[in-house]
Design a protein around this motif. Structure first.
Motif, mmCIF file in Angstrom:
data_model
loop_
_atom_site.group_PDB
_atom_site.id
_atom_site.type_symbol
_atom_site.label_atom_id
_atom_site.label_comp_id
_atom_site.label_asym_id
_atom_site.label_seq_id
_atom_site.Cartn_x
_atom_site.Cartn_y
_atom_site.Cartn_z
ATOM 1 N N ILE A 141 39.184 36.947 46.092
ATOM 2 C CA ILE A 141 39.573 37.439 44.600
ATOM 3 C C ILE A 141 39.502 36.042 43.533
ATOM 4 O O ILE A 141 39.792 35.884 42.047
ATOM 5 N N PHE A 142 39.173 34.771 44.142
ATOM 6 C CA PHE A 142 39.614 33.255 43.014
ATOM 7 C C PHE A 142 38.200 33.631 42.138
ATOM 8 O O PHE A 142 38.871 33.708 40.778
ATOM 9 N N LEU A 143 37.370 33.825 42.306
ATOM 10 C CA LEU A 143 35.974 34.603 41.450
ATOM 11 C C LEU A 143 36.108 35.621 40.463
ATOM 12 O O LEU A 143 35.977 35.560 39.342
ATOM 13 N N PHE A 144 36.762 36.895 41.045
ATOM 14 C CA PHE A 144 37.090 37.403 40.423
ATOM 15 C C PHE A 144 38.497 36.791 39.206
ATOM 16 O O PHE A 144 37.336 37.621 37.635
ATOM 17 N N LEU A 145 39.326 36.264 39.123
ATOM 18 C CA LEU A 145 39.758 36.151 38.880
ATOM 19 C C LEU A 145 39.343 35.068 37.854
ATOM 20 O O LEU A 145 39.326 34.549 36.295
ATOM 21 N N VAL A 146 38.080 34.260 38.370
ATOM 22 C CA VAL A 146 37.045 33.159 37.342
ATOM 23 C C VAL A 146 36.660 33.741 36.103
ATOM 24 O O VAL A 146 36.821 33.792 34.907
ATOM 25 N N GLY A 147 35.652 34.835 36.712
ATOM 26 C CA GLY A 147 35.204 35.878 35.457
ATOM 27 C C GLY A 147 36.215 36.728 34.953
ATOM 28 O O GLY A 147 35.985 37.078 33.446
ATOM 29 N N ALA A 148 37.379 36.907 35.096
ATOM 30 C CA ALA A 148 38.349 37.581 34.243
ATOM 31 C C ALA A 148 38.702 36.464 33.171
ATOM 32 O O ALA A 148 39.170 36.478 31.573
ATOM 33 N N PHE A 149 38.962 35.076 33.421
ATOM 34 C CA PHE A 149 39.221 33.997 32.897
ATOM 35 C C PHE A 149 38.585 34.250 31.564
ATOM 36 O O PHE A 149 38.477 33.572 30.314
ATOM 37 N N TYR A 163 32.094 42.998 26.786
ATOM 38 C CA TYR A 163 30.932 43.146 27.852
ATOM 39 C C TYR A 163 31.606 41.662 29.474
ATOM 40 O O TYR A 163 31.434 42.234 30.830
ATOM 41 N N ILE A 164 31.369 40.277 28.981
ATOM 42 C CA ILE A 164 32.058 39.812 29.929
ATOM 43 C C ILE A 164 33.136 39.989 30.599
ATOM 44 O O ILE A 164 33.257 39.635 31.895
ATOM 45 N N LEU A 165 33.731 40.505 29.421
ATOM 46 C CA LEU A 165 35.074 40.514 30.065
ATOM 47 C C LEU A 165 35.023 41.316 30.597
ATOM 48 O O LEU A 165 35.967 42.030 31.937
ATOM 49 N N ALA A 166 34.453 42.638 30.560
ATOM 50 C CA ALA A 166 34.329 44.415 31.741
ATOM 51 C C ALA A 166 33.782 43.411 32.681
ATOM 52 O O ALA A 166 34.149 43.733 34.259
ATOM 53 N N PHE A 167 32.134 42.850 33.172
ATOM 54 C CA PHE A 167 31.731 43.557 34.344
ATOM 55 C C PHE A 167 31.897 41.562 34.466
ATOM 56 O O PHE A 167 31.848 41.887 36.286
ATOM 57 N N GLY A 168 32.605 40.391 33.727
ATOM 58 C CA GLY A 168 32.761 39.148 34.544
ATOM 59 C C GLY A 168 33.501 38.677 36.079
ATOM 60 O O GLY A 168 33.193 38.730 37.201
ATOM 61 N N PRO A 169 34.406 39.661 35.664
ATOM 62 C CA PRO A 169 35.505 40.143 37.225
ATOM 63 C C PRO A 169 34.565 40.939 38.481
ATOM 64 O O PRO A 169 35.110 40.376 39.605
ATOM 65 N N LEU A 170 33.946 42.221 37.978
ATOM 66 C CA LEU A 170 33.340 43.109 38.949
ATOM 67 C C LEU A 170 32.339 42.156 39.759
ATOM 68 O O LEU A 170 31.913 41.580 40.866
ATOM 69 N N LEU A 171 31.254 41.400 38.776
ATOM 70 C CA LEU A 171 30.150 40.499 39.441
ATOM 71 C C LEU A 171 30.942 39.099 40.115
ATOM 72 O O LEU A 171 30.978 38.849 41.123
ATOM 73 N N GLY A 172 32.130 38.130 39.490
ATOM 74 C CA GLY A 172 32.450 37.165 40.428
ATOM 75 C C GLY A 172 33.007 37.836 41.823
ATOM 76 O O GLY A 172 33.181 37.441 42.553
ATOM 77 N N TYR A 173 33.470 39.280 42.288
ATOM 78 C CA TYR A 173 33.908 40.183 42.875
ATOM 79 C C TYR A 173 32.902 40.420 44.179
ATOM 80 O O TYR A 173 33.579 40.267 45.706
ATOM 81 N N PHE A 174 31.904 40.930 43.574
ATOM 82 C CA PHE A 174 30.532 41.456 44.173
ATOM 83 C C PHE A 174 29.726 40.506 44.435
ATOM 84 O O PHE A 174 29.483 39.995 45.861
ATOM 85 N N LEU A 175 30.227 38.919 43.871
ATOM 86 C CA LEU A 175 29.214 37.845 44.251
ATOM 87 C C LEU A 175 28.850 37.327 45.340
ATOM 88 O O LEU A 175 27.778 37.383 46.570
ATOM 89 N N PRO A 176 29.782 36.878 46.534
ATOM 90 C CA PRO A 176 29.987 36.610 47.649
ATOM 91 C C PRO A 176 29.561 37.704 48.365
ATOM 92 O O PRO A 176 29.036 37.145 49.519
#
Length: 311
Positions: A109-117, A132-145
């Motif tokens: 969740i923390f990385l999801f918020l970091v990706g959104a920010f 694209y960064i705004l769209a896929f950044g949060p998803l990348l942060g969520y699924f990366l761990p």
């Protein structure tokens, strides 16, 4: 004046190259000296690796302190990461970063918020592809761990499979020489590195602390899902209950594992042949045909026997 500037720039870059050369030589000599000291003092490289990994885990712990604030939310938002699945992934990966299930759930969740920010900041600055960064950044942060932990678990099990036959042969030889199983494990694992040493070191520690041998074997099964390793531990359990010689069990298991590995290599080779055929059929052959046809057309239009010369 221009010549002086050019000479100064050349001298500057010459000094930089000279510095890099001497710095590289220094690093090489330092590595050689450390290796020599390690050999003279009989320092175990595996212990140094464990200390380095623990330091990395401590640094990671300090960096991700804020992830604990999102652990409750992460356990409720558990898409593709149920608590029991996360616990199994961490256990099978060896958990090198000393993560708990709660911190892992908060980390995504923390990385999801970091990706959104990061995506919002890129959009405000006007960074290219910011949408694209705004769209896929949060998803990348969520699924990366999730992706990293699962990949580490798979990689660790593969390393365990690769080292197991040699380990079994060495232990079998030691046991046949009259050494007890526990003593053979203690001596043999010193010459191995990676997950197989970690697992049997922990097994020996549990035995020394008074844990029943059968329970220690069950814990080995629980921490690893490698098929060959599971077969070995089950054979040891069965041999312990039925009184089958341990050396024979280890030798048979090593031979079976090498045969299974050979069959797997043959299977992969057989599966590769149709893929090569598909690439040849749909990529190489059409391109070759187009090149030949193009040369023929160019020769017909622009060569000595061009159709325009016939008129």
């Amino acid at each position: 004046m221009d010549a002086l500037i050019i000479l100064s720039i050349i001298a500057f870059w010459f000094c930089i190259v000279l510095f890099l050369k001497h710095f590289w030589s220094f690093l090489q000599e330092k590595r050689t000296v450390l290796h020599h000291v390690s050999e003279v003092t009989a320092t175990d490289p595996f212990e140094k690796k464990i200390k380095k990994r623990n330091k990395r885990a401590a640094v990671f712990h300090r960096i991700t302190t804020y992830a604990d604030d999102f652990s409750d939310l992460g356990q409720r938002i558990n898409f593709f990461s149920e608590n029991h699945d996360v616990e199994e992934w961490l256990r099978k990966s060896g958990n090198p970063l000393k993560l708990t299930v709660e911190r892992f759930q908060g980390l995504k969740i923390f990385l999801f918020l970091v990706g959104a920010f990061a995506g919002a900041l890129a959009l405000v600055i006007g960074f290219p592809f910011a949408q694209y960064i705004l769209a896929f950044g949060p998803l990348l942060g969520y699924f990366l761990p999730i992706i990293l932990v699962r990949r580490e678990a798979k990689k660790r099990q593969e390393r365990l499979r690769a080292d197991l036959p040699d380990f079994l042969d060495t232990v079998s030889t030691s046991v046949q020489a009259g050494v007890s199983l526990d003593q053979a494990l203690k001596e043999v694992i010193r010459h191995f590195d990676g997950p197989i040493r970690e697992e049997f070191s922990r097994f020996n520690q549990e035995i020394e602390l008074g844990v029943p041998r059968e329970r220690a074997y069950r814990e080995l099964l629980r921490r690893n899902d490698n098929q060959e390793f599971q077969s070995l531990i089950k054979a040891l359990l069965q041999g312990m209950n039925l009184g089958v010689p341990i050396a024979t069990t280890f030798k048979i298991q090593a031979e079976d594992m090498r045969q299974i590995r050979e069959e797997q290599v043959k299977e992969l080779a057989a599966k590769a042949s149709p893929k090569v055929t598909l690439v040849t059929t749909f990529l190489i052959a059409p391109v070759s045909i187009l090149m030949i046809a193009g040369l023929m057309i160019m020769n017909m239009l622009m060569g000595e026997n061009s159709i325009f010369n016939m008129f």
